[in-house]
Scaffold this motif. Structure first.
Motif, short mmCIF file in Angstrom:
data_model
loop_
_atom_site.label_atom_id
_atom_site.label_comp_id
_atom_site.label_asym_id
_atom_site.label_seq_id
_atom_site.Cartn_x
_atom_site.Cartn_y
_atom_site.Cartn_z
N ILE A 23 0.84 -1.20 0.00
CA ILE A 23 0.00 0.00 0.00
C ILE A 23 0.87 1.25 0.00
CG2 ILE A 23 -1.63 1.34 1.41
CD1 ILE A 23 -2.89 -1.34 2.22
N ASP A 24 1.96 1.24 0.78
CA ASP A 24 2.87 2.39 0.81
C ASP A 24 3.45 2.66 -0.58
OD1 ASP A 24 2.44 2.67 3.50
OD2 ASP A 24 4.31 1.68 4.11
N VAL A 25 3.87 1.62 -1.25
CA VAL A 25 4.44 1.77 -2.59
C VAL A 25 3.40 2.31 -3.57
CG1 VAL A 25 5.39 0.49 -4.57
CG2 VAL A 25 6.25 0.06 -2.26
N VAL A 26 2.18 1.78 -3.50
CA VAL A 26 1.12 2.24 -4.41
C VAL A 26 0.80 3.72 -4.17
CG1 VAL A 26 -1.33 1.97 -4.96
CG2 VAL A 26 0.12 -0.04 -4.78
N PHE A 27 0.71 4.12 -2.90
CA PHE A 27 0.45 5.54 -2.62
C PHE A 27 1.59 6.43 -3.07
CE2 PHE A 27 -2.91 4.34 0.57
CZ PHE A 27 -3.92 4.99 -0.10
N PHE A 28 2.83 5.98 -2.93
CA PHE A 28 3.96 6.76 -3.41
C PHE A 28 3.90 6.94 -4.93
CE2 PHE A 28 8.08 8.50 -3.73
CZ PHE A 28 8.70 7.90 -4.82
N LEU A 29 3.61 5.86 -5.65
CA LEU A 29 3.50 5.95 -7.11
C LEU A 29 2.34 6.86 -7.53
CD1 LEU A 29 4.23 2.25 -8.12
CD2 LEU A 29 5.73 4.24 -8.37
N LEU A 30 1.23 6.77 -6.83
CA LEU A 30 0.08 7.62 -7.14
C LEU A 30 0.42 9.09 -6.91
CD1 LEU A 30 -2.93 7.83 -7.89
CD2 LEU A 30 -3.43 7.64 -5.45
N ALA A 31 1.05 9.40 -5.78
CA ALA A 31 1.42 10.79 -5.49
C ALA A 31 2.41 11.32 -6.52
CB ALA A 31 2.00 10.89 -4.08
N THR A 32 3.38 10.49 -6.90
CA THR A 32 4.36 10.91 -7.91
C THR A 32 3.67 11.19 -9.24
OG1 THR A 32 6.03 9.56 -6.84
CG2 THR A 32 6.47 10.21 -9.10
N PHE A 33 2.76 10.33 -9.65
CA PHE A 33 2.04 10.52 -10.90
C PHE A 33 1.20 11.80 -10.87
CE2 PHE A 33 0.22 9.38 -14.83
CZ PHE A 33 -1.14 9.64 -14.76
N VAL A 34 0.50 12.05 -9.78
CA VAL A 34 -0.33 13.25 -9.67
C VAL A 34 0.53 14.51 -9.74
CG1 VAL A 34 -1.78 14.56 -8.06
CG2 VAL A 34 -2.24 12.15 -8.47
N LEU A 35 1.63 14.54 -9.00
CA LEU A 35 2.50 15.72 -9.03
C LEU A 35 3.11 15.92 -10.41
CD1 LEU A 35 4.27 15.41 -5.57
CD2 LEU A 35 2.53 17.05 -6.26
N PHE A 36 3.47 14.84 -11.08
CA PHE A 36 4.03 14.96 -12.42
C PHE A 36 3.01 15.54 -13.39
CE2 PHE A 36 4.66 13.09 -16.66
CZ PHE A 36 5.87 13.70 -16.96
N THR A 37 1.77 15.06 -13.36
CA THR A 37 0.76 15.56 -14.29
C THR A 37 0.39 17.00 -13.99
OG1 THR A 37 -1.00 14.59 -12.94
CG2 THR A 37 -0.24 13.31 -14.82
N LEU A 38 0.46 17.42 -12.73
CA LEU A 38 0.17 18.82 -12.42
C LEU A 38 1.26 19.74 -12.93
CD1 LEU A 38 -1.19 18.61 -8.77
CD2 LEU A 38 -2.47 19.12 -10.85
N SER A 39 2.48 19.22 -13.06
CA SER A 39 3.57 20.07 -13.51
C SER A 39 3.65 20.17 -15.03
CB SER A 39 4.90 19.55 -12.97
OG SER A 39 5.24 18.34 -13.60
N LEU A 40 2.85 19.41 -15.74
CA LEU A 40 2.88 19.48 -17.20
C LEU A 40 2.29 20.80 -17.68
CD1 LEU A 40 1.73 15.90 -18.25
CD2 LEU A 40 4.01 16.84 -18.32
N ASN A 41 2.87 21.31 -18.74
CA ASN A 41 2.40 22.56 -19.32
C ASN A 41 1.37 22.22 -20.37
OD1 ASN A 41 2.25 25.23 -19.78
ND2 ASN A 41 4.39 25.49 -20.36
N LYS A 42 0.11 22.54 -20.13
CA LYS A 42 -0.97 22.13 -21.02
C LYS A 42 -1.34 23.26 -21.97
CE LYS A 42 -2.81 18.99 -17.58
NZ LYS A 42 -1.78 19.22 -16.59
N THR A 43 -0.52 23.50 -22.97
CA THR A 43 -0.86 24.49 -23.98
C THR A 43 -1.08 23.77 -25.29
OG1 THR A 43 1.46 24.89 -24.48
CG2 THR A 43 0.45 26.32 -22.84
#
Length: 138
Positions: A23-43
């Motif tokens: 569960i710890d690993v899954v939450f870490f991967l989920l948090a990493t994915f969310v932060l990565f997608t928020l940092s994308l420049n959507k133009t």
């Protein structure tokens, strides 16, 4: 007789899957994915290497048009490569359709500065007051 400390038949230990570390690993991967997608420049511009700055802010792209300046100096309106004449025509049409529209300039960091300034100047001459230069975070 003692069976060697094992819980299974013949003293063989059974393999167990520990769920808590999983569960710890899954939450870490989920948090990493969310932060990565928020940092994308959507133009909507063509792919260019944006200049890196420390004060970059993600902008809302609703009601905007993205004008890209490639490293070769070519212009693109959203995803369409255009000529200078087409750029001026589309700029005037966008102004008529969206009097309060915003212009996002996607300039490749290797592009000539004069090309980006030309786009910026023409957008201001057309009457746009909300002209932004897109960057990426260092």
């Amino acid at each position: 007789m003692h069976g060697g400390g094992g819980s299974g038949p013949g003293g063989v230990k059974r393999a167990r899957i520990e769920i808590i570390p999983l569960i710890d690993v899954v939450f870490f991967l989920l948090a990493t994915f969310v932060l990565f997608t928020l940092s994308l420049n959507k133009t909507d511009g063509v792919t260019v290497l944006l200049p890196a700055v420390e004060t970059s802010v993600i902008r809302d792209t609703a009601g905007t048009v993205t004008i890209s300046v490639t490293d070769e100096g070519a212009l693109a309106w959203n995803k369409d490569l255009i000529t200078l004449d087409e750029f001026l025509q589309r700029l005037q049409q966008f102004r008529r359709d969206n009097p309060d529209g915003r212009i996002l300039i996607n300039g490749d960091e290797r592009a000539f500065f004069a090309q980006a300034i030309y786009v910026f100047d023409e957008a201001r001459k057309a009457g746009f007051t909300k002209v932004f230069i897109e960057t990426r975070t260092k």
